[in-house]
Design a protein around this motif. Sequence first.
Motif, short mmCIF file in Angstrom:
data_model
loop_
_atom_site.label_atom_id
_atom_site.label_comp_id
_atom_site.label_asym_id
_atom_site.label_seq_id
_atom_site.Cartn_x
_atom_site.Cartn_y
_atom_site.Cartn_z
N ASP A 230 0.84 -1.20 0.00
CA ASP A 230 0.00 0.00 0.00
C ASP A 230 0.88 1.25 0.00
N GLU A 231 1.94 1.22 0.80
CA GLU A 231 2.86 2.36 0.84
C GLU A 231 3.59 2.52 -0.49
N LEU A 232 4.01 1.42 -1.09
CA LEU A 232 4.71 1.49 -2.37
C LEU A 232 3.81 1.99 -3.49
N GLU A 233 2.55 1.61 -3.45
CA GLU A 233 1.59 2.12 -4.44
C GLU A 233 1.46 3.64 -4.31
N TRP A 234 1.35 4.08 -3.07
CA TRP A 234 1.27 5.53 -2.82
C TRP A 234 2.50 6.22 -3.40
N ALA A 235 3.69 5.67 -3.13
CA ALA A 235 4.93 6.27 -3.61
C ALA A 235 4.99 6.27 -5.13
N MET A 236 4.50 5.21 -5.74
CA MET A 236 4.52 5.13 -7.21
C MET A 236 3.64 6.21 -7.82
N TYR A 237 2.47 6.43 -7.20
CA TYR A 237 1.58 7.50 -7.68
C TYR A 237 2.24 8.87 -7.50
N GLN A 238 2.91 9.07 -6.38
CA GLN A 238 3.58 10.35 -6.14
C GLN A 238 4.70 10.58 -7.15
N ASP A 239 5.43 9.52 -7.45
CA ASP A 239 6.53 9.62 -8.41
C ASP A 239 6.00 9.97 -9.80
N GLU A 240 4.87 9.37 -10.16
CA GLU A 240 4.25 9.67 -11.46
C GLU A 240 3.78 11.12 -11.55
N LYS A 241 3.50 11.73 -10.39
CA LYS A 241 3.10 13.14 -10.34
C LYS A 241 4.31 14.07 -10.39
N GLY A 242 5.51 13.50 -10.35
CA GLY A 242 6.71 14.32 -10.40
C GLY A 242 7.20 14.77 -9.05
N LYS A 243 6.69 14.18 -7.97
CA LYS A 243 7.13 14.56 -6.63
C LYS A 243 8.56 14.09 -6.38
N THR A 244 9.23 14.73 -5.43
CA THR A 244 10.58 14.33 -5.03
C THR A 244 10.60 14.06 -3.54
N VAL A 245 11.68 13.48 -3.06
CA VAL A 245 11.77 13.12 -1.65
C VAL A 245 11.65 14.34 -0.74
N ASP A 246 12.04 15.51 -1.23
CA ASP A 246 11.97 16.73 -0.43
C ASP A 246 10.55 17.23 -0.23
N ASP A 247 9.59 16.66 -0.97
CA ASP A 247 8.18 17.05 -0.83
C ASP A 247 7.52 16.39 0.37
N PHE A 248 8.24 15.49 1.05
CA PHE A 248 7.64 14.73 2.14
C PHE A 248 8.52 14.77 3.38
N GLU A 249 7.96 14.31 4.47
CA GLU A 249 8.72 14.20 5.71
C GLU A 249 8.22 12.99 6.49
N GLY A 250 8.98 12.61 7.50
CA GLY A 250 8.57 11.49 8.34
C GLY A 250 8.51 10.17 7.58
N ARG A 251 7.50 9.36 7.89
CA ARG A 251 7.34 8.05 7.26
C ARG A 251 7.15 8.17 5.75
N GLU A 252 6.41 9.18 5.32
CA GLU A 252 6.19 9.34 3.88
C GLU A 252 7.52 9.57 3.15
N GLN A 253 8.38 10.36 3.73
CA GLN A 253 9.69 10.60 3.12
C GLN A 253 10.51 9.32 3.07
N LYS A 254 10.43 8.53 4.14
CA LYS A 254 11.16 7.27 4.20
C LYS A 254 10.66 6.30 3.13
N VAL A 255 9.34 6.18 3.02
CA VAL A 255 8.76 5.26 2.02
C VAL A 255 9.10 5.70 0.61
#
Length: 264
Positions: free
Chosen positions: A211-236
């Motif tokens: 579930d976390e990886l799916e979320w990350a895949m969607y974020q990556d497809e939106k062009g997000k970067t690791v700096d857009d997140f913090e905490g667990r979301e940033q880690k995932v």
Amino acid sequence: MQTEKVIDHIVNWLKTYATNANIQGFVVGISGGIDSATTSSLCAKTGLRVLCVEMPIHQPESHVTRAQEHIAQLKKRFANVSDVRVDLTQTFETFKTALPAAETETNPGLELSLANTRARLRMSTLYYFAGLHGYLVAGTGNKVEDFGVGFYTKYGDGGVDLSPIADLMKSEVYALAKELGVPESIQVAKPTDGLWGDDRSDEDQIGATYDELEWAMYQDEKGKTVDDFEGREQKVFSIYKGFNNANKHKMEPIPVCEIPNELK
């Protein structure tokens, strides 16, 4: 997701592909996991012949039990389904004895190399039966595994003829499995690649849930970067990008060195 319509679409796609290729059926490796159970169920619904192949290599008993439970219920429901069991444990052990001795302490890649060898032995076995019967090897990889983190063995479980569920996220595979009547024991089991001879899960190896990886895949497809997140979301997100970058060689075409015309 319109689950019933997705099932019908995949079944028709499988049947059309096989018919156009003049192929009479499919070979599916059965692991006791959700992906292989869903894939074999979809293949069974085509009405074409389906050979379920169980290939244990030092498998935990729980994996074997789930695989056999699924095969038994699938054969009961579909007359076009048959099965064969090939215990590759001794083959794997014989292969290891043919290799030069290597110490884990000085060869950190040894354990992973041997794990991938299991997958490649299984691939060879599936293609043996495919060639024997004139069938196609149906892949069991889902979208986040195949195109997100590349969590499969190159020329192992990644070596297939067609991929019926590779455009479905893991959560969507679970939805199809429920609709298809996959055994409850498989639906609730922790996902595992079954390559280690123990019960370590995919989450144990990756460090994140599907579930976390799916979320990350969607974020990556939106062009997000690791700096857009913090905490667990940033880690995932960092975990996802790490696997995605490291496994590009699995997900992209094999590089070809093109020779300039003037040199030919």
